[in-house]
Design an enzyme around this catalytic site. Structure first.
Site, PDB file in Angstrom:
ATOM      1  N   HIS A   1       1.346  -2.590   1.465  1.00  0.00           N
ATOM      2  CA  HIS A   1       1.149  -3.742   0.588  1.00  0.00           C
ATOM      3  C   HIS A   1      -0.092  -3.574  -0.282  1.00  0.00           C
ATOM      4  O   HIS A   1      -0.967  -2.734  -0.023  1.00  0.00           O
ATOM      5  CB  HIS A   1       1.064  -5.039   1.393  1.00  0.00           C
ATOM      6  CG  HIS A   1      -0.139  -5.148   2.293  1.00  0.00           C
ATOM      7  ND1 HIS A   1      -1.379  -5.531   1.846  1.00  0.00           N
ATOM      8  CD2 HIS A   1      -0.263  -4.943   3.625  1.00  0.00           C
ATOM      9  CE1 HIS A   1      -2.222  -5.549   2.850  1.00  0.00           C
ATOM     10  NE2 HIS A   1      -1.573  -5.193   3.953  1.00  0.00           N
TER      11      HIS A   1
ATOM     12  N   CYS B   1      -1.766  -2.007   8.723  1.00  0.00           N
ATOM     13  CA  CYS B   1      -0.919  -1.804   7.547  1.00  0.00           C
ATOM     14  C   CYS B   1      -1.407  -0.624   6.715  1.00  0.00           C
ATOM     15  O   CYS B   1      -2.478  -0.061   6.952  1.00  0.00           O
ATOM     16  CB  CYS B   1      -0.896  -3.066   6.692  1.00  0.00           C
ATOM     17  SG  CYS B   1       0.004  -4.433   7.441  1.00  0.00           S
TER      18      CYS B   1
END
Length: 429
Positions: free
Chosen positions: A318, A336
């Site tokens: 992201h 992440c």
């Protein structure tokens, strides 16, 4: 599931007598007598269910045992005489209706077999059970008309555990057809999830047609499947693959085997490391909220843009503008893959759900079943997860040459598939 195999026809061999010239001085009126021809082999045809059997599941198939002939036709009709289409199983052991039967209904079936010269016909009738009270919810992560990346597995999930004793029967009712043909195998990740893939990534342009024919199917412990689910989807015309290396903290993007982009990344810090292994992009969201309030560890609630899910546990690729200075240099995320806003947009615009993402060198192995993890297993490991015998030719397949993009072939349309979505942990960033 490939094309259905036709029965061979067994024809009786006739002996041919060749006349010989006479040299024994027989009288002019004598004639040589022809040898008798052997009797043709006896035809047999047996059907199940047996006549007037009652309270059968709506997943009932027509069992056919035939000798010295091949099946020519199967006619299954409801009580009003309406015919129900279907097809033979590969190998011809049974005929499968194209849709589940109705509950509490009567059916008749007539089967004709022939050896090319003679025909034999048998009929039977049966009735189905009332709708069961205990039903297992089913879902399929493949949606009609969608386009997916080359690593998209076919995933079927269940709302309750399927006992090992019922898994072979469930697996036998899961049908996959690929165009062009690419045989594959089912693997039980757990009692609640079974996954299908081929030995290698799908060829670009492949059409996948899937039927989870589970409505009314006995699933053990007095439970039955809730619905039949179908979908026909396409694999993208290009192979896109992401390789993430912790050693240099970069994502390399390959299109049809050629590197087209490299971008810096920041992975999970030491206390919340990213998983190493081959994952698959599961979902894409232009904007979402990551919320870990009430969870152990760091507490935060933050808006995220251009997020692509990799695991149920909350690992995403992201946009992370707050960590641009760390990207390519050090790991600071909660697990992440952090990239810049511009790189996140580029990835979002170029990737598909189903594209493979391989992370290397984090020291923490991807947990089995934490996302679509079919490709994190070797083929030798994967085939061990089937509840049915695996054909010998699939136990050790010959590696295929890397496919080039090809146009998709036609595939029959099918109804939309519903999905049962697990409850993932709150995402980390």
């Amino acid at each position: 599931m490939g094309a259905l195999r036709r029965f061979g026809l067994v024809a009786a061999a006739a002996a041919v007598l060749v006349p010989l010239g006479s040299c024994t001085g027989e009288s002019a009126g004598s004639k040589e007598q022809a040898a008798p021809q052997p009797a043709p082999p006896a035809q047999t045809l047996e059907l199940t269910p047996v006549a007037e059997q009652k309270d059968l599941p709506v997943s009932t198939e027509i069992g056919i045992t035939v000798a010295n002939a091949g099946v020519r036709s199967v006619a299954l009709a409801d009580a009003k005489g309406r015919l129900i289409p279907g097809r033979m199983r590969p190998g011809g052991s049974a005929w499968i209706p194209d849709r589940p039967l109705d509950y509490k209904s009567r059916y008749s079936v007539t089967v004709t077999a022939t050896d090319g010269r003679r025909a034999i016909t048998k009929s039977t009738s049966f009735s189905t059970m009332a709708e069961p009270q205990r039903q297992v919810g089913t879902g399929m992560y493949l949606f009609d008309g969608n386009t997916y990346g080359v690593a998209m597995p076919v995933v079927v999930e269940f709302s309750e555990q399927i006992p090992e004793s019922a898994r072979a029967q469930v697996e036998s009712r899961l049908f996959v057809t690929t165009t062009p043909a690419q045989p594959g195998v089912w693997h039980w990740m757990s009692g609640r999830q079974v996954t299908y893939r081929a030995p290698e990534y799908w060829k670009p342009g492949t059409v996948l047609s899937v039927r989870a024919a589970l409505k009314g199917l006995p699933m053990g412990e007095g439970r039955f499947g809730d619905e039949d689910r179908k979908a026909t989807a396409k694999i993208a015309d290009e192979k896109l693959e992401l390789i993430v290396k912790n050693s240099n903290k970069h994502i390399e993007v390959f299109r049809n085997g050629k590197k087209v982009k490299s971008m810096p990344v920041s992975l999970g810090k030491a206390s919340t490391p990213s998983s190493s292994g081959t994952m698959v992009i599961m979902d894409k969201q232009e904007s979402t909220i990551f919320d870990t309030t009430g969870e152990p560890g760091d507490q935060y609630r933050v808006a995220i843009q251009y997020a692509q899910r990799l695991t149920w546990g909350g690992e995403f690729i992201h946009s992370a503008p707050w960590s641009v200075g760390d990207q390519g240099n050090r790991n600071v995320s909660h697990g992440c893959l952090n990239v810049s806003y511009g790189n996140a947009v580029w990835l979002f615009q170029n990737t598909h759900v189903g594209d493979p993402v391989t992370v290397k060198g984090t020291g923490v192995k991807l947990e089995r079943g934490n996302g679509f993890t079919a490709w994190d297993l070797s083929w030798k490991e994967f085939v061990k997860g089937s509840a049915l015998p695996v054909p010998q030719e699939l136990l050790d397949p010959v590696p295929a040459v890397a496919p080039s993009p090809s146009p998709s072939a036609g595939a029959s349309a099918s109804a939309s598939a519903a999905a049962v979505t697990p409850s993932p942990s709150d995402p980390t960033n």
